[in-house]
Scaffold this motif. Structure first.
Motif, PDB file in Angstrom:
ATOM      1  N   VAL A  68       0.765   5.288   2.418  1.00  0.00           N
ATOM      2  CA  VAL A  68       0.089   4.195   1.722  1.00  0.00           C
ATOM      3  C   VAL A  68      -1.420   4.308   1.918  1.00  0.00           C
ATOM      4  CG1 VAL A  68      -0.059   1.704   1.421  1.00  0.00           C
ATOM      5  CG2 VAL A  68       2.134   2.748   2.010  1.00  0.00           C
ATOM      6  N   ILE A  69      -2.141   4.356   0.808  1.00  0.00           N
ATOM      7  CA  ILE A  69      -3.591   4.532   0.820  1.00  0.00           C
ATOM      8  C   ILE A  69      -4.307   3.194   0.712  1.00  0.00           C
ATOM      9  CG2 ILE A  69      -5.540   5.629  -0.367  1.00  0.00           C
ATOM     10  CD1 ILE A  69      -3.449   7.677  -1.458  1.00  0.00           C
ATOM     11  N   GLU A  70      -3.842   2.329  -0.193  1.00  0.00           N
ATOM     12  CA  GLU A  70      -4.420   0.998  -0.390  1.00  0.00           C
ATOM     13  C   GLU A  70      -3.298  -0.011  -0.575  1.00  0.00           C
ATOM     14  OE1 GLU A  70      -7.057   0.881  -3.736  1.00  0.00           O
ATOM     15  OE2 GLU A  70      -7.921   2.846  -3.301  1.00  0.00           O
ATOM     16  N   GLY A  71      -3.511  -1.225  -0.078  1.00  0.00           N
ATOM     17  CA  GLY A  71      -2.536  -2.285  -0.275  1.00  0.00           C
ATOM     18  C   GLY A  71      -1.338  -2.166   0.644  1.00  0.00           C
ATOM     19  N   ALA A  72      -0.196  -2.650   0.173  1.00  0.00           N
ATOM     20  CA  ALA A  72       1.025  -2.630   0.976  1.00  0.00           C
ATOM     21  C   ALA A  72       2.232  -2.462   0.073  1.00  0.00           C
ATOM     22  CB  ALA A  72       1.155  -3.922   1.790  1.00  0.00           C
ATOM     23  N   LEU A  73       3.220  -1.729   0.574  1.00  0.00           N
ATOM     24  CA  LEU A  73       4.428  -1.396  -0.179  1.00  0.00           C
ATOM     25  C   LEU A  73       5.622  -2.087   0.462  1.00  0.00           C
ATOM     26  CD1 LEU A  73       5.415   0.537  -2.498  1.00  0.00           C
ATOM     27  CD2 LEU A  73       5.871   2.216  -0.691  1.00  0.00           C
ATOM     28  N   LYS A  74       6.424  -2.775  -0.350  1.00  0.00           N
ATOM     29  CA  LYS A  74       7.629  -3.444   0.145  1.00  0.00           C
ATOM     30  C   LYS A  74       8.843  -2.574  -0.120  1.00  0.00           C
ATOM     31  CE  LYS A  74      10.261  -7.775  -0.244  1.00  0.00           C
ATOM     32  NZ  LYS A  74      10.352  -9.073  -0.957  1.00  0.00           N
ATOM     33  N   GLU A 103      11.234  -0.202  -4.282  1.00  0.00           N
ATOM     34  CA  GLU A 103       9.875  -0.213  -3.752  1.00  0.00           C
ATOM     35  C   GLU A 103       9.011  -1.064  -4.670  1.00  0.00           C
ATOM     36  OE1 GLU A 103       8.886   3.954  -1.646  1.00  0.00           O
ATOM     37  OE2 GLU A 103       9.525   4.146  -3.737  1.00  0.00           O
ATOM     38  N   PHE A 104       8.371  -2.086  -4.097  1.00  0.00           N
ATOM     39  CA  PHE A 104       7.547  -2.994  -4.869  1.00  0.00           C
ATOM     40  C   PHE A 104       6.198  -3.182  -4.201  1.00  0.00           C
ATOM     41  CE2 PHE A 104      11.514  -4.017  -6.881  1.00  0.00           C
ATOM     42  CZ  PHE A 104      11.181  -4.497  -8.141  1.00  0.00           C
ATOM     43  N   ASN A 105       5.220  -3.499  -5.013  1.00  0.00           N
ATOM     44  CA  ASN A 105       3.935  -3.923  -4.473  1.00  0.00           C
ATOM     45  C   ASN A 105       4.160  -5.231  -3.727  1.00  0.00           C
ATOM     46  OD1 ASN A 105       1.299  -4.812  -4.027  1.00  0.00           O
ATOM     47  ND2 ASN A 105       0.567  -4.148  -6.024  1.00  0.00           N
ATOM     48  N   ALA A 106       3.757  -5.265  -2.456  1.00  0.00           N
ATOM     49  CA  ALA A 106       3.982  -6.461  -1.644  1.00  0.00           C
ATOM     50  C   ALA A 106       3.014  -7.587  -1.986  1.00  0.00           C
ATOM     51  CB  ALA A 106       3.864  -6.098  -0.164  1.00  0.00           C
TER      52      ALA A 106
END
Length: 248
Positions: A68-74, A103-106
């Motif tokens: 993960v480079i930016e943000g967060a992964l659910k 897999e979703f953007n958290a």
């Protein structure tokens, strides 16, 4: 160098909610010249819009790594794992004999950007498994994934490893392959790379014609074969992933 993959030549997918760059053939993007390197089969640079993601789908017999480079992964999977993977963390799922996951953007407000990496396993039909960790940088080159998961790294079912290379502007670092295959993917930054097939030789004793000199930046990548050495010179701060792979 045995292979160069420039960022602007990658497969391009734009679905609105997903913008993806495929280093190797994947999904509807097919190019017989870009099918992977050694056991490395997929590197997708994915940007997923807020609240969006990949619904439940299945995998088998693949080692799937998310960086993960930016943000967060659910992440959720059929083995009962439910985790949020923030920027800086690395995740490994062994699909083994079969697993479904999503897999979703958290975040509902910010995009998530990550590298989806697939590596072929050295055995099929194993029990699915999952690992996640934040590995602190220790020096310029820090192992993140190793075959046995030693020293705080994630494990993987393949004779392969992934390390993170971090350089400040003006710094340099030498990578070598012995009898292996190496692959470097630039996450961010600009670098000049000198390569020679005379590993271990004194650079002062090698003529300029013996070197290949290339410039690489965000999303660019290259592979080197057995007994090659490359010198990375950072023209700006560099973040990159170095894959140590079986002979191609």
């Amino acid at each position: 160098m045995i292979y160069i993959r420039k960022a602007d030549e990658r497969g391009d997918v734009n679905l609105g909610w997903l913008q993806s760059k495929h280093s190797f053939s994947f999904g509807h993007y097919y190019d017989a010249q870009h099918m992977g390197i050694s056991a490395l089969r997929v590197i997708n640079e994915d940007e997923v819009m807020p609240g969006q993601g990949f619904g439940t789908h299945g995998h088998r017999d693949m080692e799937i790594v998310s960086y993960v480079i930016e943000g967060a992964l659910k992440h959720e999977d059929s083995s009962g794992n439910k985790y949020v993977v923030p920027a800086g963390d690395i995740q490994r799922m062994s699909a083994g004999r079969g697993v479904t996951h999503s897999e979703f953007n958290a975040s509902k407000n910010e995009k998530v950007k990550f590298l989806q990496i697939w590596i072929l396993p050295d055995k099929k039909g194993i029990e699915p498994s999952y690992e996640q960790n934040a590995v602190a940088q220790k020096g310029a080159l820090t192992p993140l994934v190793t075959p046995k998961g030693s020293d705080g790294t994630l494990s993987i079912n393949q004779d392969a490893s992934i390390s993170r290379l971090m350089l400040d502007e003006g710094e340099s670092y030498s990578l070598s392959t012995a009898n292996r295959t190496g692959y470097l993917h630039i996450v961010s930054g600009d670098a000049e790379v000198n390569s020679t097939d005379k590993e271990g030789a004194d650079s002062n004793s090698i003529s300029a014609e013996a070197f290949d000199v290339h410039t690489f930046s965000d999303g660019d990548a290259f592979a080197v074969g057995a007994n090659e050495r490359v010198q990375i010179q950072a023209n700006s701060p560099i973040e990159a992933l170095w894959f140590d792979l079986p002979p191609a």
